[in-house]
Design a protein around this motif. Structure first.
Motif, PDB file in Angstrom:
ATOM      1  N   UNK A  35      -0.806  -1.408  -9.814  1.00  0.00           N
ATOM      2  CA  UNK A  35      -1.358  -1.698 -11.136  1.00  0.00           C
ATOM      3  C   UNK A  35      -2.605  -2.558 -11.038  1.00  0.00           C
ATOM      4  N   UNK A  36      -2.587  -3.557 -10.159  1.00  0.00           N
ATOM      5  CA  UNK A  36      -3.749  -4.416  -9.975  1.00  0.00           C
ATOM      6  C   UNK A  36      -4.923  -3.626  -9.405  1.00  0.00           C
ATOM      7  N   UNK A  37      -4.640  -2.714  -8.470  1.00  0.00           N
ATOM      8  CA  UNK A  37      -5.693  -1.879  -7.903  1.00  0.00           C
ATOM      9  C   UNK A  37      -6.324  -0.990  -8.978  1.00  0.00           C
ATOM     10  N   UNK A  38      -5.509  -0.449  -9.861  1.00  0.00           N
ATOM     11  CA  UNK A  38      -6.045   0.381 -10.933  1.00  0.00           C
ATOM     12  C   UNK A  38      -6.963  -0.420 -11.845  1.00  0.00           C
ATOM     13  N   UNK A  39      -6.611  -1.666 -12.122  1.00  0.00           N
ATOM     14  CA  UNK A  39      -7.460  -2.510 -12.953  1.00  0.00           C
ATOM     15  C   UNK A  39      -8.789  -2.804 -12.267  1.00  0.00           C
ATOM     16  N   UNK A  40      -8.728  -3.045 -10.960  1.00  0.00           N
ATOM     17  CA  UNK A  40      -9.946  -3.371 -10.217  1.00  0.00           C
ATOM     18  C   UNK A  40     -10.849  -2.148 -10.065  1.00  0.00           C
ATOM     19  N   UNK A  41     -10.255  -0.984  -9.836  1.00  0.00           N
ATOM     20  CA  UNK A  41     -11.036   0.223  -9.531  1.00  0.00           C
ATOM     21  C   UNK A  41     -11.402   1.041 -10.760  1.00  0.00           C
ATOM     22  N   UNK A  42     -10.974   0.631 -11.939  1.00  0.00           N
ATOM     23  CA  UNK A  42     -11.183   1.440 -13.143  1.00  0.00           C
ATOM     24  C   UNK A  42     -12.662   1.726 -13.379  1.00  0.00           C
ATOM     25  N   UNK A  43     -13.469   0.695 -13.476  1.00  0.00           N
ATOM     26  CA  UNK A  43     -14.885   0.895 -13.779  1.00  0.00           C
ATOM     27  C   UNK A  43     -15.657   1.537 -12.636  1.00  0.00           C
ATOM     28  N   UNK A  44     -15.432   1.161 -11.364  1.00  0.00           N
ATOM     29  CA  UNK A  44     -16.118   1.895 -10.288  1.00  0.00           C
ATOM     30  C   UNK A  44     -15.815   3.385 -10.277  1.00  0.00           C
ATOM     31  N   UNK A  45     -14.576   3.772 -10.566  1.00  0.00           N
ATOM     32  CA  UNK A  45     -14.240   5.196 -10.610  1.00  0.00           C
ATOM     33  C   UNK A  45     -14.912   5.890 -11.791  1.00  0.00           C
ATOM     34  N   UNK A  50      -5.821   7.530  -1.604  1.00  0.00           N
ATOM     35  CA  UNK A  50      -5.121   7.036  -0.411  1.00  0.00           C
ATOM     36  C   UNK A  50      -4.609   5.613  -0.635  1.00  0.00           C
ATOM     37  N   UNK A  51      -5.431   4.764  -1.238  1.00  0.00           N
ATOM     38  CA  UNK A  51      -5.007   3.378  -1.487  1.00  0.00           C
ATOM     39  C   UNK A  51      -3.830   3.330  -2.444  1.00  0.00           C
ATOM     40  N   UNK A  52      -3.885   4.095  -3.522  1.00  0.00           N
ATOM     41  CA  UNK A  52      -2.785   4.102  -4.480  1.00  0.00           C
ATOM     42  C   UNK A  52      -1.518   4.662  -3.864  1.00  0.00           C
ATOM     43  N   UNK A  53      -1.662   5.646  -2.997  1.00  0.00           N
ATOM     44  CA  UNK A  53      -0.493   6.185  -2.303  1.00  0.00           C
ATOM     45  C   UNK A  53       0.122   5.133  -1.385  1.00  0.00           C
ATOM     46  N   UNK A  54      -0.733   4.375  -0.699  1.00  0.00           N
ATOM     47  CA  UNK A  54      -0.222   3.332   0.182  1.00  0.00           C
ATOM     48  C   UNK A  54       0.412   2.170  -0.567  1.00  0.00           C
ATOM     49  N   UNK A  55      -0.068   1.875  -1.768  1.00  0.00           N
ATOM     50  CA  UNK A  55       0.472   0.761  -2.546  1.00  0.00           C
ATOM     51  C   UNK A  55       1.711   1.141  -3.353  1.00  0.00           C
ATOM     52  N   UNK A  56       1.987   2.428  -3.476  1.00  0.00           N
ATOM     53  CA  UNK A  56       3.137   2.867  -4.267  1.00  0.00           C
ATOM     54  C   UNK A  56       4.438   2.427  -3.607  1.00  0.00           C
ATOM     55  N   UNK A  57       5.407   1.922  -4.391  1.00  0.00           N
ATOM     56  CA  UNK A  57       6.696   1.518  -3.804  1.00  0.00           C
ATOM     57  C   UNK A  57       7.422   2.682  -3.129  1.00  0.00           C
ATOM     58  N   UNK A  58       7.322   3.862  -3.722  1.00  0.00           N
ATOM     59  CA  UNK A  58       7.934   5.066  -3.160  1.00  0.00           C
ATOM     60  C   UNK A  58       6.855   6.134  -3.031  1.00  0.00           C
ATOM     61  N   UNK A  59       6.181   6.182  -1.913  1.00  0.00           N
ATOM     62  CA  UNK A  59       5.044   7.106  -1.756  1.00  0.00           C
ATOM     63  C   UNK A  59       5.397   8.567  -1.993  1.00  0.00           C
TER      64      UNK A  59
END
Length: 245
Positions: A4-14, A57-66
């Motif tokens: 969730x934190x990664x999504x907040x950080x990467x929202x605008x760059x994406x 790839x980052x979101x897949x790695x951060x997921x509790x259950x990939x």
């Protein structure tokens, strides 16, 4: 860092990457560019691909259950792996559109804000879908054997009659990719009509409710006036009776 934190950080760059991809993709489809221009457009598309692939790839790695996360995000995997689905990356812009429409209606009342946001978001999403689907359709159909969609105006006309579920049939896709785009656009058109119908129904119900409340208030006021007049007449009659006695 959590997903969730990664999504907040990467929202605008994406979103910026999606805007850059839209420009480069439209350039390659409508141009097409040659020489150094083609290399520059290709570089932009490659960079945006790396950005979206890295995010996946980052979101897949951060997921509790990939494994479960991957099954729920197969469409994003297709957007990264399969070139035919690359226009779907532009749907990221719909989230930017949602944020813009939200900021534009914050000063309104709660009911008007929700309804205004729905209308603006639906209109903006429709325009974005028309642009994206027209580009993707032209990219898929142009030069194919038996294709009838060879120019962007033809593709835009096809997208318009398809998203409105009219479908004149004067232009139709012949490739597998084009037909897949057509299916997605038809589903989007049905969803759009549902949103517009629900919003209009909500507005009508609210207007009827306001009018009914106004009529009831006027009726109550008239009844109160009549009651006061009756009470005054009774008081006068009582006074006259007292004097007669």
């Amino acid at each position: 860092m959590t997903e969730q934190r990664w999504q907040q950080v990467s929202e605008w760059p994406l979103m910026l990457a999606a805007v850059a991809f839209l420009g480069a993709y439209a350039w390659t489809v409508l141009g097409p560019p040659v020489g150094a221009s083609a290399q520059f457009a290709g570089l932009i598309m490659w960079v945006t691909w790396v950005v979206f692939a890295g995010d996946f790839v980052v979101r897949l790695g951060l997921a509790p259950r990939p494994g479960r996360w991957l099954l729920r995000h197969l469409h994003e995997l297709a957007m990264v792996v399969l070139p035919m689905f690359r226009p779907l990356r532009l749907l990221r812009l719909l989230r930017l559109l949602r944020l813009v429409t939200l900021l534009g209606v914050l000063q309104r009342s709660a009911g008007a804000a929700v309804r205004g946001r729905v209308v603006l978001y639906a209109a903006g999403s429709t325009l974005m879908l028309l642009i994206i689907s027209s580009l993707a359709m032209l990219d898929a159909e142009r030069g194919a054997p038996g294709a009838s969609i060879e120019t962007y105006p033809q593709a835009l006309w096809w997208s318009t009659v398809t998203v409105t579920t009219v479908g004149y049939g004067d232009f139709s896709p012949v490739t597998i990719t084009g037909r897949a785009i057509a299916v997605a656009l038809m589903v989007a058109g049905i969803a759009l009509l549902g949103v517009i119908t629900a919003t209009l129904a909500s507005w009508l119900v609210e207007r009827v409710g306001e009018q009914d409340e106004a009529n009831q208030a006027a009726t109550r006021a008239q009844v109160a006036d009549l009651a006061a007049e009756i009470a005054a007449l009774r008081a006068q009659l009582s006074t006259h009776d007292a004097r007669d006695r």
